[in-house]
Every structure is written in structure tokens, then in C-alpha cells.
Write a protein that holds these residues in place. Structure first.
Motif, PDB file in Angstrom:
ATOM      1  N   ASN A  80     -19.174  23.880  27.771  1.00  0.00           N
ATOM      2  CA  ASN A  80     -18.511  25.090  27.054  1.00  0.00           C
ATOM      3  C   ASN A  80     -17.215  24.487  26.328  1.00  0.00           C
ATOM      4  N   GLU A  81     -16.500  23.517  26.811  1.00  0.00           N
ATOM      5  CA  GLU A  81     -15.236  23.103  25.857  1.00  0.00           C
ATOM      6  C   GLU A  81     -15.758  22.443  24.682  1.00  0.00           C
ATOM      7  N   ILE A  82     -16.834  21.431  24.889  1.00  0.00           N
ATOM      8  CA  ILE A  82     -17.681  20.863  23.683  1.00  0.00           C
ATOM      9  C   ILE A  82     -18.124  22.143  22.557  1.00  0.00           C
ATOM     10  N   GLY A  83     -18.412  22.938  23.135  1.00  0.00           N
ATOM     11  CA  GLY A  83     -18.981  24.082  22.208  1.00  0.00           C
ATOM     12  C   GLY A  83     -17.838  24.595  21.500  1.00  0.00           C
ATOM     13  N   LEU A  84     -16.657  24.867  22.187  1.00  0.00           N
ATOM     14  CA  LEU A  84     -15.518  25.622  21.556  1.00  0.00           C
ATOM     15  C   LEU A  84     -14.773  24.542  20.366  1.00  0.00           C
ATOM     16  N   LEU A  85     -14.973  23.303  20.855  1.00  0.00           N
ATOM     17  CA  LEU A  85     -14.273  22.270  19.951  1.00  0.00           C
ATOM     18  C   LEU A  85     -15.180  22.249  18.658  1.00  0.00           C
ATOM     19  N   LYS A  86     -16.710  22.717  18.702  1.00  0.00           N
ATOM     20  CA  LYS A  86     -17.499  22.565  17.593  1.00  0.00           C
ATOM     21  C   LYS A  86     -17.630  23.846  17.069  1.00  0.00           C
ATOM     22  N   SER A  87     -16.770  25.023  17.648  1.00  0.00           N
ATOM     23  CA  SER A  87     -16.956  26.184  16.998  1.00  0.00           C
ATOM     24  C   SER A  87     -16.558  26.236  15.434  1.00  0.00           C
ATOM     25  N   ARG A  88     -17.185  27.295  14.973  1.00  0.00           N
ATOM     26  CA  ARG A  88     -16.950  27.304  13.473  1.00  0.00           C
ATOM     27  C   ARG A  88     -15.360  28.090  13.253  1.00  0.00           C
ATOM     28  N   ARG A  89     -14.877  29.021  14.206  1.00  0.00           N
ATOM     29  CA  ARG A  89     -13.695  29.312  14.117  1.00  0.00           C
ATOM     30  C   ARG A  89     -12.550  28.368  14.282  1.00  0.00           C
ATOM     31  N   LEU A  90     -12.586  27.306  15.143  1.00  0.00           N
ATOM     32  CA  LEU A  90     -11.571  26.266  15.042  1.00  0.00           C
ATOM     33  C   LEU A  90     -11.629  25.449  14.133  1.00  0.00           C
ATOM     34  N   MET A  91     -12.914  25.222  13.450  1.00  0.00           N
ATOM     35  CA  MET A  91     -13.079  24.396  12.123  1.00  0.00           C
ATOM     36  C   MET A  91     -12.354  25.177  11.019  1.00  0.00           C
ATOM     37  N   ILE A  92     -12.549  26.567  10.994  1.00  0.00           N
ATOM     38  CA  ILE A  92     -12.110  27.193   9.924  1.00  0.00           C
ATOM     39  C   ILE A  92     -10.549  27.234   9.945  1.00  0.00           C
ATOM     40  N   ASN A  93     -10.033  27.412  11.212  1.00  0.00           N
ATOM     41  CA  ASN A  93      -8.475  27.201  11.438  1.00  0.00           C
ATOM     42  C   ASN A  93      -7.916  25.752  10.753  1.00  0.00           C
ATOM     43  N   THR A  94      -8.968  24.818  11.051  1.00  0.00           N
ATOM     44  CA  THR A  94      -8.414  23.401  10.748  1.00  0.00           C
ATOM     45  C   THR A  94      -8.412  23.334   9.252  1.00  0.00           C
ATOM     46  N   VAL A  95      -9.395  23.953   8.808  1.00  0.00           N
ATOM     47  CA  VAL A  95      -9.417  23.667   7.126  1.00  0.00           C
ATOM     48  C   VAL A  95      -8.319  24.474   6.676  1.00  0.00           C
ATOM     49  N   GLN A  96      -8.109  25.697   7.068  1.00  0.00           N
ATOM     50  CA  GLN A  96      -6.848  26.727   6.583  1.00  0.00           C
ATOM     51  C   GLN A  96      -5.665  25.692   6.758  1.00  0.00           C
ATOM     52  N   ALA A  97      -5.268  25.142   7.960  1.00  0.00           N
ATOM     53  CA  ALA A  97      -4.218  24.475   8.091  1.00  0.00           C
ATOM     54  C   ALA A  97      -3.790  23.408   7.149  1.00  0.00           C
ATOM     55  N   LEU A  98      -4.911  22.473   6.784  1.00  0.00           N
ATOM     56  CA  LEU A  98      -5.005  21.311   6.061  1.00  0.00           C
ATOM     57  C   LEU A  98      -5.111  21.650   4.538  1.00  0.00           C
ATOM     58  N   LYS A  99      -5.504  22.816   4.448  1.00  0.00           N
ATOM     59  CA  LYS A  99      -5.770  23.227   2.895  1.00  0.00           C
ATOM     60  C   LYS A  99      -6.898  22.146   2.326  1.00  0.00           C
ATOM     61  N   LEU A 100      -8.162  22.090   3.164  1.00  0.00           N
ATOM     62  CA  LEU A 100      -9.091  21.290   2.863  1.00  0.00           C
ATOM     63  C   LEU A 100     -10.206  22.057   1.977  1.00  0.00           C
ATOM     64  N   ASN A 101     -10.024  23.184   1.423  1.00  0.00           N
ATOM     65  CA  ASN A 101     -10.775  23.727   0.643  1.00  0.00           C
ATOM     66  C   ASN A 101     -10.239  23.476  -1.031  1.00  0.00           C
ATOM     67  N   VAL A 102      -9.223  22.353  -0.957  1.00  0.00           N
ATOM     68  CA  VAL A 102      -8.850  21.951  -2.278  1.00  0.00           C
ATOM     69  C   VAL A 102      -8.961  20.540  -2.129  1.00  0.00           C
ATOM     70  N   VAL A 103     -10.054  19.994  -3.149  1.00  0.00           N
ATOM     71  CA  VAL A 103     -10.040  18.495  -3.056  1.00  0.00           C
ATOM     72  C   VAL A 103      -9.550  17.897  -4.511  1.00  0.00           C
ATOM     73  N   TYR A 104      -8.826  16.618  -4.292  1.00  0.00           N
ATOM     74  CA  TYR A 104      -8.348  16.005  -5.449  1.00  0.00           C
ATOM     75  C   TYR A 104      -9.121  14.757  -5.591  1.00  0.00           C
ATOM     76  N   TYR A 105      -9.389  14.418  -7.054  1.00  0.00           N
ATOM     77  CA  TYR A 105     -10.158  13.234  -7.178  1.00  0.00           C
ATOM     78  C   TYR A 105      -9.386  12.469  -8.352  1.00  0.00           C
ATOM     79  N   ASP A 106      -9.703  11.149  -8.279  1.00  0.00           N
ATOM     80  CA  ASP A 106      -8.993  10.080  -9.514  1.00  0.00           C
ATOM     81  C   ASP A 106      -9.852   9.929 -10.175  1.00  0.00           C
ATOM     82  N   LEU A 107      -9.643  10.328 -11.593  1.00  0.00           N
ATOM     83  CA  LEU A 107     -10.485  10.054 -12.567  1.00  0.00           C
ATOM     84  C   LEU A 107     -10.340   8.672 -13.665  1.00  0.00           C
TER      85      LEU A 107
END
Length: 790
Positions: A89-116
Motif C-alpha cells: 500500500n505504501e508503494i502504491g501511495l508513493l507511485k500515486s498520481r496525486r503525490l506526483m502532481i504535488n511534486t511537479v507543482q512544487a518543483l514547477k517541472l511543467n516548465v522545461v528549459y533547453y540550451d540552444l
């Protein structure tokens, strides 16, 4: 026998290897090309590194108590059978979509920067000169903009201090914005800020993604494994080109997990406190009601301590019963003595010390017994008339009456006492009868009071424990190792890539050669013929003529072609040993299965080789349908020849034989005019006579005949030949066509056949590839040998 089989297997294996090793340039080029591609791939591919973190999941339910809110609810009987703290159950919680969405929001991973600026488009992550802040974002609009390519834009400085130029690569549209100010796009509002840390980058590509899509991609990428079945140690892994980004994701994921666990625990604790307070109010009211009822019950029943009072009543009742028994005993004793005194007139002794109360009666009985004893003692020595005896009898009678009266008064007194005791006993008995009912009522009230009081104390205790739990909440996942990245790339692995490239570089030429050999139905080398027949010998292999080289040998020629024909002529000598010579020259036919296999080429070069040895040689063009000798001497196209000689008896043979420009010892007897009936002309005995005449004049008569499979011309004249050279061409003659030559010899249509393989690649020579025919010549360059290997 086994040694022979083993030797044959070794020879076969060696032969198979030789078939591929002769194409070594192919393997060299393949390996070099694949290694070059692998090297470029390693240089251009962005490496992915493996990032690892490990945590221990605390199993609080297995501690048998504690300060957690779950323990309080378990004690209260509210969570029975609902504890599901399994590691899965704990592994399932760690892999849950909700926790990953919170992680993405906290780190602002929906914005990606590339070097050209570099060769590779590397992700910058935190090392970017500009940082975009999302003020508002409409994900549905962003998905629509993604189809147009508007979710990506480049950022570069315009030269002004605060102005930045946004360029959308897909559409080519541009937009100018200012640093730190709001700007609007069709899918949201944003602010571009400069990174406080100085970063030397000219152009940056910014890509905006939806948070759910980013979360889903990382959910698939993150791997969570249980290190041991008997432990709760979890290992989290994530592969990413940016080490710091992967480390931040794993650390943030663990933080979000602990944060949610603490929030859940605190939420339960708060709800528990609320529940306990509500119950305390209810229990407090109920406890007050019960205590007031107990007080009223005691007042109504004049009770202080029902147990003590009940004990006293029982003890009093027991005393009364004992006293009653004692009085009844006294009464019975007294009545017995009275009866004894009344019934027994004799003045005998009275029972003494039998338990009667009252000292006067006991003293009188004692005195009475003394008088009786004294009288009886006197009577032993006197009579009843003795004055002393008479006096003692009077005293005894008076004392007897006194004792009897005293006993009757004692009996009356005892009866009165007995009636009083029995009345008291009945009263006490009535009191004892009411005790159980009062005690039951008292116990019911006391039981309710005890229950309410115990529950009240229990809730007070749990409220304190819950307060401690709320004040001292610890993370559920204890971090063993914070996220760290390995230095060796997860992919691509240079050693594996280079090894794979090397193997592929060997495999591609091997497969090409193998498939080519598998699909090839043409003969390529002498082994192809030897596998089909052993009865027909192979007397020569003629090399392929490179473009620009002459296909005719010359005098004192030391080329590979010349050496090939010298070997061919040498082999011919062994085959012509048994031919009927009788002082005449040898007649040798050259034929083939189909046209284009090189029989004319073989004929003229064989003739040149024999002429170079000092032999007189004549070539006869016996292919009356498609003559080819003229192409080697264009001036001889108008010459008369065999067909003219066979048609017209007026032509002398000497006039039709011409000198050749190739060698003085070589004469040409061309085919002449193309007749309408070649087969009828060749059937004439005149053709045989012509050959006999030529054999008398020349050492070798070389007859260039027609292809034997296409027409019957060669079969018609085959009986005049001492030896038939059957020309095949490598890469041209199909293997199945060789069966025609074999059948022709078996059927007697052709005789004394010997195969010559024409146009053989240098790599396919039976011996030439290994040793070379051009002995004494300068060794060819590597590039020339490379070209010839193909």
C-alpha cells in the motif's frame, strides 16, 4: 574413421570460414562504419544517469500502541479490522498520481528549459538565465496550442536592458516582453525573470507542458522496489539526463509522502480530540446524573455504607439467634430439673454445673447435694429415725422446695426473654429481607457511576495522549539515503554501444554475404561445380577483366590472365594424352550452355597461349548463327569462311584461312556469311574432312562452336573433337544449367568435356586468392586488392 570425420569437419569449417574471410574488406568497412556511427551517437546522445534514494517505512500499527491517533481509535474500538499498513500500500501511495502532481507543482517541472547554444539540446533545469513564473495557466488551451507548436518559444536578449524577444519556432511569430512584467499568451499569463545566479547562455528554449502529463511521465519513470521481503526498506530510482533534477524529484516525492502522512495523522488526531471532547461533555452530564441519584437513594434509605450496615444487621441477627439458643438451652435445663424434682420424690442428688445461669440456683443445688450426701453418710451408720437424719430430711425438703420455686421463677423469666428475643429476631429478619433489594439497587447505581467514571477518566487520558501525538508527529518515511546520482551513465553505456557496434559491423557483412550466397543461383567458384559433378574435370579458372584492361593476352604477357591460360593449356596436355593423334594436330572445341559465357574469349586467348609456345594454331568460327570472332578483328568481318566453304565447293581451304594480327603462328578461319540453314551445313561430311585437313597442317585446331543448349549445331559436329572445353561464367551461368552438360555427356551427345570457369573474381580463385598468379610482379596496392575483392 573418427579422426577422418574430424579432419573433414575441420576442413569444411575452414572452407566455410574462407568463404567469408575472403571478403575481409567488407568486414573492415562494416566495423569501421558502425564504430564511427557509435562514436557519433555517443557524442550526440544526451546521457541518462541513474538517481537513487532509499527510505524505511515505519510500521506504527505493529508497535502495539503508541501516541498515534490510530492507537486511540483502536482503543476506542473504532478502527477494528481496518489497519492496512502493508508495504504494498505504501508503494502504491508513493507511485500515486496525486503525490506526483504535488511534486511537479512544487518543483514547477511543467516548465522545461533547453540550451540552444551547444551541439546538443541539453536541458538546463536550474542553470538557466531566465526563469518563467506561471501566473495563470489554462491546460485545455495549452493542449490546443501544443498542436500548433506554440507551447515552445525561444528567449533571447534584444540588446535593451529589460527587453526579451520570444520566438515561436513552429509559426515563426515573435513577441517582445519585459523582464519582471506580465505578458499574455493564448493559454495563460506569465512573468519572465532573470536568474539571480549569473548564467552565460545566449538563447534558451522554454517548453510549457500540462502538469498531469508531466506527472504521468514521471510516474512511469520512477521505480520503487522493496529491497527485502522481510523489511520495509524501499529503494526509489529515476533515470534522467539532469542529475540535480532527478535528485530533487525523488527528495520532493519523499517529502510529499511524509507531508501527506503527517497531515492525515494530524487530521485524525484533530478529529479524535473533537470526538473525545464531545464524549467528555456527554459522559460528564451522565456521571452527574448518576451521582445525584446515588445521593438521593442513600438519603431515602438512611444509608451511609450499605455494606457495613448490612454486615452489622447480619451480625445482630446472629447474636439474637445465639442468645435465643442459649435461653432455650437454659429453659430446657431448668424445666428438666423441675421435672426431676417433681417426679422424683426421693431425695436424691441433683445434677450440678449443667449450664444453668444464676449463681443462687447453682448454690442452692450445691447445698442440696451436700445435705443429701451428709444424710446418706449418716444413714450408713444409723436408721431413718435418727434425729439427725430426720433433721437433715427436713432441711433437704425445705431446700428442695426453695430450688423448685427458684427454677419456676427462672423458667418464667427465660420464657419472657425468649419472647423478646424472638420478636427482635423477627424485626431483624425483616431488615435482612430488605437488604438484597437495596443492595441491588445500590449496586446498579454504583455500577453506572463506576462505568461513567472509568470512561470519563479514560477519555481524559486519551485526550492528553492525543494532544502529545498532535504536538510530536514524526515523518512516516525515514530517509536512509537522500537522492544521489551515479556517475556512470545509465544509457548510453559506451562499452556496450561500442561492443554492439563492433558486432553489428561484423554481422551486417556476414548477413549480406550469407543472404547473397543463399539467394545466388549462379556459379561463383570451382566448388560450385565440384559439388554437382566429379566426373567432369575443371581445367581452368579465368579471372575477371577489370574495366580498362585488355581481354587478350600478348606475347611474354605476365598478367594473371596470361598465367590462367598457361595453367589451362598445361591441364589440356594431361587430358590430350589419350587422344588419337596419329601425327595430326589436336582438335579442341569450345562451347557453352548459353551465349555470353565467354567461349569466343576463351577460344582466342587459348589459341594465343598455344601460339606463344611456338605451336601452329588455327581458330575456326563454327558458330554460324552468331559469329563472334570478328569482334576481335574488325577488318575480318568481310572475309569468307566456314559457311562459304561448306556451301561452295569451288572455294579452296587455303584461300579462306587468314593471318591474324595477334600472332604469326595464329591463323583465323572465320564463320563467313550467315547461312539460312546452319545445321544442314554442319551435317555434311565435308566439315569433318575440313577438320582432318586442318589437323594435318596445324598443331591445334580450336573450334569456336555455338551454345549447345540453344541449338543442336555443337551436337552435330561433336564427334570430330578430341576435347570439348565447356565454358561457364561466374556470376552468370546458373547452377541448374550445369546439369545440361552432365546429361549431354551421360547421353553421349558430347564427350571428353572439361569445364572452364570464366570471369572469376580474384577472391574466388581456387588458389589464386591465396597465392596469386602474378608471381614476380609488383604486389598490388591495398586499394586495388580491396576493389578486386568485390
Amino acid at each position: 574413421m573418427n579422426e577422418l570425420n574430424q579432419q573433414n569437419e575441420e576442413i569444411n569449417l575452414r572452407e566455410e570460414l574462407d568463404k567469408y574471410l575472403r571478403y575481409w574488406p567488407w568486414f573492415l568497412v562494416g566495423v569501421f562504419t558502425c564504430l564511427l556511427i557509435a562514436f557519433v551517437y555517443l557524442k550526440l546522445t544526451i546521457p541518462v544517469y541513474d538517481t537513487v534514494a532509499s527510505v524505511i517505512i515505519k510500521d506504527e500499527e505493529s508497535k502495539g500502541g503508541g501516541l498515534g491517533a490510530g492507537a486511540e481509535f483502536a482503543d476506542l474500538g473504532l478502527l477494528g479490522g481496518m489497519s492496512t499498513n502493508s508495504i504494498e500500500n505504501e508503494i502504491g501511495l508513493l507511485k500515486s498520481r496525486r503525490l506526483m502532481i504535488n511534486t511537479v507543482q512544487a518543483l514547477k517541472l511543467n516548465v522545461v528549459y533547453y540550451d540552444l547554444d551547444g551541439v546538443k539540446t541539453d536541458e538546463l533545469y536550474a542553470n538557466t538565465p531566465y526563469v518563467i513564473e506561471v501566473v495563470s495557466l489554462e491546460e485545455a488551451a495549452l493542449l490546443g496550442a501544443k498542436t500548433k507548436g506554440l507551447h515552445q518559444f525561444t528567449v533571447e536578449h534584444t540588446g535593451s536592458n529589460d527587453e526579451l524577444l520570444l520566438t515561436f519556432p513552429e509559426s515563426g511569430a515573435t513577441q517582445t516582453v519585459r523582464v519582471g512584467e506580465l505578458f499574455q499568451l493564448e493559454y495563460g499569463t506569465f512573468i519572465l525573470k532573470q536568474n539571480p545566479e549569473p548564467v552565460l547562455k545566449e538563447r534558451v528554449l522554454i517548453e510549457l507542458r500540462t502538469i498531469p502529463s508531466v506527472a504521468d511521465s514521471y510516474r512511469e519513470a520512477v521505480q520503487i522496489n522493496l529491497t527485502d521481503d522481510n523489511a520495509t526498506l524501499l529503494e526509489l530510482r529515476l533515470g534522467s539526463p539532469v542529475k540535480q533534477k532527478a535528485q530533487d524529484i525523488l527528495d520532493q516525492l519523499i517529502f510529499e509522502y511524509n507531508k501527506e502522512a503527517i497531515e492525515d495523522k494530524n487530521e485524525v488526531a484533530v478529529n479524535t480530540a473533537k470526538f473525545i471532547d464531545e464524549r467528555l461533555q456527554i459522559i460528564s452530564g451522565e456521571l452527574d446524573t448518576v451521582e445525584v441519584g446515588l445521593e438521593s437513594f442513600k438519603e431515602q434509605n438512611s444509608l451511609t455504607n450499605i455494606e457495613t450496615e448490612s454486615q452489622l444487621i447480619v451480625e445482630n441477627a446472629s447474636e439474637y439467634r445465639k442468645r435465643e439458643q442459649e435461653i432455650q438451652t437454659q429453659l430446657s435445663i431448668a424445666q428438666s430439673i423441675i421435672n426431676y424434682l417433681q417426679e422424683d420424690a426421693d431425695t436424691g442428688l441433683l445434677p450440678a454445673d449443667i449450664g444453668l445461669e444464676g449463681e443462687s440456683v447453682n448454690a442452692q443445688i450445691a447445698s442440696y447435694n451436700e445435705l443429701v450426701l451428709e444424710r446418706n453418710r449418716i444413714l450408713s451408720g444409723a436408721t431413718d429415725k435418727n434425729p439427725t437424719v430426720l433433721r437433715l430430711n427436713n432441711q433437704i425438703e425445705q431446700l428442695r422446695q426453695t430450688i423448685l420455686g427458684g427454677l419456676e421463677r427462672t423458667v418464667s423469666s427465660l420464657e419472657i426473654s425468649l419472647r423478646d428475643l424472638r420478636q427482635q429476631s423477627r424485626f431483624i429478619g425483616a431488615q435482612i429481607a430488605t437488604v438484597p433489594n437495596k443492595e441491588r439497587q445500590f449496586r446498579d447505581i454504583s455500577r453506572q457511576q463506576e462505568i461513567k467514571e472509568a470512561l470519563y477518566i479514560f477519555l481524559l487520558q486519551k485526550r492528553e495522549e492525543n494532544s502529545l501525538s498532535l504536538a510530536a508527529t514524526s515523518p512516516k518515511a525515514k530517509i536512509v539515503d537522500s537522492a544521489y546520482s551515479l556517475n556512470i551513465p545509465l544509457s548510453p553505456k559506451p562499452k556496450i554501444v561500442l561492443a554492439a557496434a563492433f558486432l553489428i559491423g561484423l554481422a551486417i557483412p556476414f548477413l549480406v554475404i550469407y543472404i547473397r550466397r543463399l539467394l545466388n543461383n549462379k556459379i561463383e567458384r570451382r566448388e560450385d561445380i565440384e559439388k554437382l559433378t566429379k566426373s567432369i574435370p575443371i581445367i581452368g579458372e579465368l579471372p575477371r577483366i577489370a574495366k580498362g584492361e585488355s581481354d587478350l593476352i600478348e606475347e611474354n604477357d605476365r598478367s594473371v590472365l596470361a598465367e590462367s591460360f598457361r595453367i589451362l593449356t598445361t591441364n589440356l596436355q594431361y587430358l590430350l594424352v589419350n587422344a588419337k593423334h596419329e601425327g595430326k594436330g589436336y582438335c579442341i572445341y569450345t562451347t557453352s550452355t548459353v551465349k555470353g559465357e565467354g567461349k569466343t574469349f576463351t577460344s582466342i586467348n587459348l589459341a594465343m597461349t598455344l601460339a606463344n609456345t611456338g605451336k601452329k594454331v588455327v581458330i575456326i568460327g563454327a558458330d554460324l548463327r552468331n559469329p563472334q570472332l570478328q569482334r576481335y578483328d574488325t577488318e575480318s568481318k568481310s572475309f569468307l569462311g566456314v559457311s562459304d566453304y561448306l556451301v561452295n565447293d569451288d572455294h579452296a581451304l587455303n584461300t579462306l584461312i587468314n593471318d591474324s594480327k595477334f600472332h604469326p603462328n595464329l591463323k583465323l578461319f572465320l564463320s563467313g556469311s550467315i547461312p539460312p540453314n546452319p545445321s544442314e551445313l554442319l551435317r555434311q561430311k565435308k566439315f569433318g574432312a575440313m577438320l582432318d585437313e586442318l589437323r594435318e597442317r596445324f598443331d591445334y585446331v580450336i573450334v569456336d562452336t555455338a551454345p549447345s543448349m540453344l541449338v543442336a549445331d555443337t551436337f552435330l559436329i561433336s564427334q570430330y573433337a578430341d576435347l570439348i572445353i565447356y565454358v561457364t561464367r561466374a556470376g552468370y551461368t546458373e547452377k541448374r544449367l550445369l546439369q545440361f552438360a552432365i546429361d549431354s555427356q551421360n547421353d553421349g551427345k558430347l564427350h571428353d568435356i572439361s569445364f572452364v570457369i570464366n570471369d572469376v573474381k580474384t577472391a574466388n580463385f581456387g588458389y589464386g586468392n591465396k597465392y596469386g598468379y602474378a608471381y614476380g610482379q609488383e604486389k598490388a596496392s591495398l586499394w586495388e586488392r580491396f576493389k578486386k575483392s568485390f
